[in-house]
Design an enzyme around this catalytic site. Structure first.
Site, short mmCIF file in Angstrom:
data_model
loop_
_atom_site.label_atom_id
_atom_site.label_comp_id
_atom_site.label_asym_id
_atom_site.label_seq_id
_atom_site.Cartn_x
_atom_site.Cartn_y
_atom_site.Cartn_z
N HIS A 124 0.87 -1.18 0.00
CA HIS A 124 0.00 0.00 0.00
C HIS A 124 0.91 1.23 0.00
O HIS A 124 2.01 1.19 0.55
CB HIS A 124 -0.84 -0.04 1.28
CG HIS A 124 -1.89 1.00 1.39
ND1 HIS A 124 -1.62 2.30 1.74
CD2 HIS A 124 -3.23 0.94 1.20
CE1 HIS A 124 -2.75 3.00 1.77
NE2 HIS A 124 -3.75 2.19 1.44
N ASP A 201 3.15 -4.28 8.03
CA ASP A 201 1.94 -3.48 7.87
C ASP A 201 0.76 -4.43 8.08
O ASP A 201 0.45 -5.25 7.22
CB ASP A 201 1.93 -2.87 6.46
CG ASP A 201 0.58 -2.25 6.11
OD1 ASP A 201 -0.39 -2.39 6.87
OD2 ASP A 201 0.50 -1.62 5.03
N GLN A 204 -4.41 -4.90 7.02
CA GLN A 204 -5.38 -5.92 6.60
C GLN A 204 -5.18 -7.23 7.36
O GLN A 204 -6.11 -8.03 7.47
CB GLN A 204 -5.27 -6.20 5.09
CG GLN A 204 -5.53 -4.99 4.21
CD GLN A 204 -6.98 -4.50 4.26
OE1 GLN A 204 -7.88 -5.23 4.63
NE2 GLN A 204 -7.19 -3.25 3.90
N LYS A 227 -10.52 -0.54 10.38
CA LYS A 227 -10.71 -1.70 9.51
C LYS A 227 -11.17 -2.92 10.31
O LYS A 227 -11.51 -3.96 9.76
CB LYS A 227 -9.42 -2.03 8.77
CG LYS A 227 -8.97 -0.87 7.90
CD LYS A 227 -8.04 -1.30 6.83
CE LYS A 227 -7.34 -0.11 6.19
NZ LYS A 227 -8.09 0.42 5.06
N CYS A 367 -4.70 2.41 -3.72
CA CYS A 367 -3.45 2.89 -3.11
C CYS A 367 -2.34 1.86 -3.29
O CYS A 367 -1.52 1.65 -2.38
CB CYS A 367 -3.62 3.24 -1.63
SG CYS A 367 -4.76 4.58 -1.36
N1 PMP Z 1 -1.80 -0.67 4.49
C1 PMP Z 1 -2.78 -1.40 3.97
C2 PMP Z 1 -2.48 -2.79 3.50
C3 PMP Z 1 -4.07 -0.89 3.88
O1 PMP Z 1 -5.05 -1.62 3.37
C4 PMP Z 1 -4.32 0.43 4.36
C5 PMP Z 1 -5.70 1.06 4.24
N2 PMP Z 1 -6.31 0.85 3.01
C6 PMP Z 1 -3.26 1.14 4.90
C7 PMP Z 1 -2.02 0.57 4.95
C8 PMP Z 1 -3.45 2.53 5.43
O2 PMP Z 1 -4.28 2.49 6.54
P1 PMP Z 1 -4.86 3.85 7.16
O3 PMP Z 1 -5.42 4.63 6.01
O4 PMP Z 1 -5.91 3.37 8.09
O5 PMP Z 1 -3.74 4.54 7.83
#
Ligand code: PMP
Length: 409
Positions: A124, A201, A204, A227, A367
């Site tokens: 991401h 990270d 998910q 999430k 993203c």
């Molecule tokens: N890493 C991953 C794998 C994600 O799916 C997301 C959110 N889509 C993020 C990072 C970023 O998370 P946040 O916007 O809650 O900071």
């Protein structure tokens, strides 16, 4: 192991009772943010109505209650991710906040010109851009683990990618774009054997699996509350205590100091050293309630249920003419996210048509532009599933896609 009572679960999520465009809502966008169960909404309400005060400094009753709720949430979260010490859990704005904290507080003091940070093409943007900014400031170099045509990490060349200059390996537990479950344990073990630190990270991962940060072999673990049934604007960074102790603060302000002199200050112990200013108290309380809620249902039962819905969805999508599903073929290597394209229909059009039928999915690059680039596309449609989704939701998705097919041929 008990089975998840999905009917009961659904009844606890008020948003799922919404009607969208004349149809009962089918919410298939939980990878972007999950819906919130009543116990979390109640905890937030109770905090604002009965306990609202600033934390830590107050002597009065409400401040004591707010502090107890805030620190109680930290303890709850620590237990949930297998951390032995609640002080190792730093509240952040989310995964993005946690990764940026590491990039600044650890990165600026530990990464030098010529050093390497190893990422993966699956990441991401939150786990790419902070490292690009760090690399630009320090002269470090970014390297990438590539993916194969099923969106799985190619680990054959890992020993060459890990060099004596590798300071950090940062990778996602589960890809939000493809649903790939990464072999984090293996990568972490090899990275640490090569002398690098490992950042996971878990945005998910914490949603779709039982997490034990020690078992994973992580040095840093980042997650987002929103999430996993919690509110937005709250998440956490877990790191080993000695690592956090060794790091300088990132942001300065109230709450994070021990003493302040004219020219220099000393820091509060972790985790407060990294929590400058009035924190998101209500957010933490909500996240604590979310963890409590998920724990009571049992992560094993949740994962088992999601797996059933995912299997059913993959079968359903395979039967729709023109659908191409991205990501690993094996169910064992994927989580409850299904990315797909459909002939000439643009993912945004797919999403718009589904929305007209009350089915919420996401369309775009998620993203994860490096993933899109790998497959030579600019976007996919993505359906993501969580504990409250059912086979009937999948039927509505498939029914909607049949409508897309009749429009686009
Ligand atoms: N890493 C991953 C794998 C994600 O799916 C997301 C959110 N889509 C993020 C990072 C970023 O998370 P946040 O916007 O809650 O900071």
């Amino acid at each position: 192991m008990h089975r998840l009572d999905v009917g009961r679960v659904r009844a606890e999520f008020p948003t799922l009772a919404e009607t969208v465009n004349g149809r009962p809502l089918v919410y298939l966008d939980s990878a972007a943010t999950s819906q919130k169960p009543q116990p979390v909404l109640d905890a937030l309400d109770a905090y604002w109505v009965h306990d609202n005060a600033n934390v830590h400094r107050g002597i009065h009753e409400l401040s004591r209650r707010a502090t107890e709720a805030y620190e109680g949430a930290r303890l709850e979260l620590a237990r949930w991710i297998g951390a032995s010490d609640a002080a190792e859990v730093v509240f952040t704005t989310g995964t993005t906040g946690a990764i940026n904290l590491v990039a600044h507080a650890w990165g600026l003091d530990n990464v030098r010109e010529g050093d390497e940070i190893l990422l993966t093409v699956l990441e991401h943007h939150s786990n790419i851009v902070p490292w690009q900014l760090l690399a630009r400031r320090t002269g470090a170099r970014l390297r990438y683990i590539e993916i194969d045509d099923q969106g799985r990490l190619i680990l054959d060349g890992l020993d060459h990618l890990l060099t004596e200059r590798t300071r950090l390996v940062a990778l996602g537990q589960v890809s939000n774009a493809l649903g790939t479950v990464n072999p984090v344990k293996e990568v972490a073990a090899r990275a640490r054997a090569a002398g690098a630190l490992v950042l996971v990270d878990g945005a998910q991962g914490a949603v779709h699996s039982r997490v034990d940060v020690h078992e994973l072999g992580a040095d840093f673990y980042a997650l987002s509350g929103h999430k996993m049934c919690g509110p937005t604007g709250i998440g956490a960074l877990w790191a080993r205590r000695e690592l956090l102790d060794s790091m300088s603060p990132w942001q300065g302000g109230g709450e994070m100091i021990h003493t302040v002199e004219r020219d220099m200050s000393s820091w509060a112990p972790v985790p407060h050293k990294f929590e400058a200013g009035t924190p998101n108290i209500a957010g933490a309380v909500g996240l604590g309630a979310a963890v409590e809620y998920l724990s009571a249902l049992g992560m094993d039962a949740i994962v088992e249920h999601e797996r059933d819905v995912l299997r059913y969805a993959l079968e359903g999508l395979a039967a729709v003419t023109g659908v191409r599903v991205y990501g690993p073929e094996s169910l064992d290597e994927r989580s409850a996210v299904v990315s797909f394209t459909m002939g000439d229909a643009h993912p945004h059009d797919i999403s718009t048509i589904l929305d007209s039928q009350g089915v919420a999915i996401r369309a775009g690059h998620h993203c994860a532009q490096l993933v899109m680039k790998h497959f030579g596309i600019s976007a996919t449609a993505r359906a993501s599933f969580y504990l409250y989704n059912t086979r009937a939701d999948v039927d509505r998705l498939v029914e909607g896609l049949e409508a897309v097919r009749t429009i686009f041929g």
